[in-house]
Write an enzyme that holds these catalytic residues in place. Structure first.
Site, PDB file in Angstrom:
ATOM      1  N   GLY A  15      31.370  12.338   4.292  1.00 55.28           N
ATOM      2  CA  GLY A  15      31.323  11.070   3.554  1.00 55.28           C
ATOM      3  C   GLY A  15      31.585  11.320   2.070  1.00 55.28           C
ATOM      4  N   ARG A  76      37.402  13.637   8.931  1.00 53.51           N
ATOM      5  CA  ARG A  76      36.648  14.440   9.904  1.00 53.51           C
ATOM      6  C   ARG A  76      37.692  15.180  10.742  1.00 53.51           C
ATOM      7  NH1 ARG A  76      31.932  12.466   8.378  1.00 53.51           N
ATOM      8  NH2 ARG A  76      31.585  10.215   8.201  1.00 53.51           N
ATOM      9  N   ASP A 107      26.146  18.687   5.100  1.00 56.26           N
ATOM     10  CA  ASP A 107      25.785  19.797   6.002  1.00 56.26           C
ATOM     11  C   ASP A 107      26.848  20.052   7.061  1.00 56.26           C
ATOM     12  OD1 ASP A 107      23.080  17.771   7.447  1.00 56.26           O
ATOM     13  OD2 ASP A 107      25.253  17.476   7.328  1.00 56.26           O
ATOM     14  N   THR A 130      27.048  14.412  -1.334  1.00 57.26           N
ATOM     15  CA  THR A 130      26.698  13.317  -0.418  1.00 57.26           C
ATOM     16  C   THR A 130      25.684  12.429  -1.115  1.00 57.26           C
ATOM     17  OG1 THR A 130      25.557  12.693   1.637  1.00 57.26           O
ATOM     18  CG2 THR A 130      24.956  14.818   0.688  1.00 57.26           C
ATOM     19  N   ASP A 132      23.334  10.925   0.233  1.00 58.81           N
ATOM     20  CA  ASP A 132      22.065  10.914   0.989  1.00 58.81           C
ATOM     21  C   ASP A 132      20.960  11.740   0.365  1.00 58.81           C
ATOM     22  OD1 ASP A 132      23.713  10.967   4.260  1.00 58.81           O
ATOM     23  OD2 ASP A 132      23.615   9.473   2.663  1.00 58.81           O
ATOM     24  N   ASP A 134      20.070  14.663   1.122  1.00 53.37           N
ATOM     25  CA  ASP A 134      19.306  15.190   2.282  1.00 53.37           C
ATOM     26  C   ASP A 134      19.644  16.643   2.582  1.00 53.37           C
ATOM     27  OD1 ASP A 134      21.411  13.947   5.023  1.00 53.37           O
ATOM     28  OD2 ASP A 134      21.898  14.840   3.071  1.00 53.37           O
ATOM     29  N   ARG A 176      21.711   7.792   5.985  1.00 54.20           N
ATOM     30  CA  ARG A 176      21.796   8.400   7.323  1.00 54.20           C
ATOM     31  C   ARG A 176      20.390   8.527   7.887  1.00 54.20           C
ATOM     32  NH1 ARG A 176      25.443  13.627   8.322  1.00 54.20           N
ATOM     33  NH2 ARG A 176      23.867  14.405   6.904  1.00 54.20           N
TER      34      ARG A 176
HETATM   35  O1  F6P Z   1      26.454  10.681   4.669  1.00 49.97           O
HETATM   36  C1  F6P Z   1      26.864   9.669   3.801  1.00 49.97           C
HETATM   37  C2  F6P Z   1      26.855   8.337   4.526  1.00 49.97           C
HETATM   38  O2  F6P Z   1      27.221   7.317   3.628  1.00 49.97           O
HETATM   39  C3  F6P Z   1      25.516   7.985   5.146  1.00 49.97           C
HETATM   40  O3  F6P Z   1      24.591   7.485   4.195  1.00 49.97           O
HETATM   41  C4  F6P Z   1      25.959   6.963   6.169  1.00 49.97           C
HETATM   42  O4  F6P Z   1      25.028   6.834   7.228  1.00 49.97           O
HETATM   43  C5  F6P Z   1      27.270   7.577   6.683  1.00 49.97           C
HETATM   44  O5  F6P Z   1      27.791   8.361   5.608  1.00 49.97           O
HETATM   45  C6  F6P Z   1      28.298   6.552   7.087  1.00 49.97           C
HETATM   46  O6  F6P Z   1      29.384   7.298   7.653  1.00 49.97           O
HETATM   47  P1  F6P Z   1      30.850   6.620   7.778  1.00 49.97           P
HETATM   48  O7  F6P Z   1      31.445   6.585   6.398  1.00 49.97           O
HETATM   49  O8  F6P Z   1      31.589   7.564   8.700  1.00 49.97           O
HETATM   50  O9  F6P Z   1      30.656   5.248   8.337  1.00 49.97           O
END
Ligand code: F6P
Length: 328
Positions: A15, A76, A107, A130, A132, A134, A176
């Site tokens: 992300g 990805r 991670d 990120t 998050d 986390d 997340r």
């Molecule tokens: O890890 C960053 C994040 O924004 C999380 O907070 C969220 O749950 C996820 O990515 C969303 O992923 P995507 O962009 O693939 O929808």
């Protein structure tokens, strides 16, 4: 300084997060400062497999420190999960004489880097990017501070309409399976309740707290819900449950979504990114590999990648107590 590293590849993965561009800029300019080449790898591991590379000069990162997102894009890559995919990536790095990698991501990014290092002994250093917050091994991840400010600004706006209509708003935020954004932005925005995955408040306590708020004279309330929270099935189901059990409240839901990932990075994130970019390149030049750069007590530190990936960042217990007291 290691004489064996003459060219470093840099990429962003997972992300995206505000501050990634500032980190790219710092990696490129630190390479230029030390007289070594830098190659931008587009679209993360998938671009590594497809040799989607571009030489980066100190000038090619002009005017990006203030830009959200990542000029190197992110993607990805299922193919990189295969040995054949990683072999293709490795062969491309050799073809382009790339000696080491700086991986900016979360991670998942670091797990790929760790496997790549194990299979090919290829030097890698991670930068935690990120929103998050986390990742074990750093007090703050890149993008987290900017996301907090984005969320607080959004909740302030929601509070205007909530108080005008005496409504109860459930505001879902990203993270997340971590509650850092919800807890910190919730306290910062003066939320009446904050629901995070690290703490199971339970529906009854939530109802009691909201009834107490109402009796104390609060005609409107904001409940911040981390997307990973499981007090209810989801934020909409939670809102319906409260509306059914607290008929006096008119309830609405606002899911902030991907706007939390965008926007110009805050000064803190720009400075953190610059510090991490310098540390990552100079660690590689010192012959260090398989680490993640982090910040602790405002110092740059290195954490072995396997610890960063396996470790868990803890929610701030003192702040949890502050948030409880603030709901008085
Ligand atoms: O890890 C960053 C994040 O924004 C999380 O907070 C969220 O749950 C996820 O990515 C969303 O992923 P995507 O962009 O693939 O929808």
């Amino acid at each position: 300084m290691s004489k064996s590293i003459k060219k470093i590849g840099v990429m962003t993965s997972g992300g995206d997060a505000p501050g990634m561009n500032a980190a790219i800029r710092a990696v490129v300019r630190t390479c230029a400062y030390h007289g070594i080449d830098c190659i931008g790898i587009y679209r993360g591991y998938q671009g590594m497999i497809e040799a989607d590379f571009k030489p980066m000069s100190a000038r090619s990162v002009n005017n990006i420190i203030n830009k959200g997102g990542t000029i190197l894009k992110s993607a990805r890559s299922d193919e990189f999960r295969t040995k054949e995919g990683r072999r293709k990536a490795y062969d491309n790095l050799l073809d382009y004489d790339i000696d080491a990698l700086v991986l900016i991501g979360g991670d998942g990014t670091f797990t790929g880097g760790m496997i790549f290092n194990q299979e090919y002994k290829f030097p890698v250093i991670g930068i935690p990017g990120t929103i998050d917050n986390d990742i074990y091994g750093t007090r703050f991840t890149l993008g987290y501070d900017t996301a907090l400010n984005t969320v607080v600004e959004a909740i302030d706006k929601i509070r205007d309409t909530a108080s005008s209509h005496s409504r109860l708003f459930f505001v879902e935020v990203m993270g997340r399976d971590a509650g850092d954004i919800a807890l910190n932005a919730g306290v910062g925005a003066g939320a009446e309740e904050i629901l995070i995955p690290e703490e199971d408040m339970g529906l009854d306590r939530l109802l009691e707290s909201l009834q107490r708020s109402r009796k104390s004279g609060k005609s409107s309330s904001i409940v911040v819900v981390a997307e990973g929270d499981r007090t209810g099935e989801n934020v909409f189901e939670l809102a319906n449950y409260v509306e059914e059990n607290l008929p006096k409240y008119e309830v609405r839901v606002s899911v902030l979504g991907h706007m939390q990932r965008g926007g110009a990075p805050s000064c803190y994130d720009r400075v953190l990114a610059s510090r991490m970019g310098v540390k990552s390149v100079e660690s590689l030049l010192e012959g260090k590999s398989n680490y993640m750069v982090g910040v602790a007590d405002d110092q740059m530190i290195l954490t072995p990648l396997d610890q960063a990936v396996k470790g868990h960042s803890e929610i701030d217990a003192e702040l949890l107590r502050v948030s409880d007291i603030m709901t008085t």
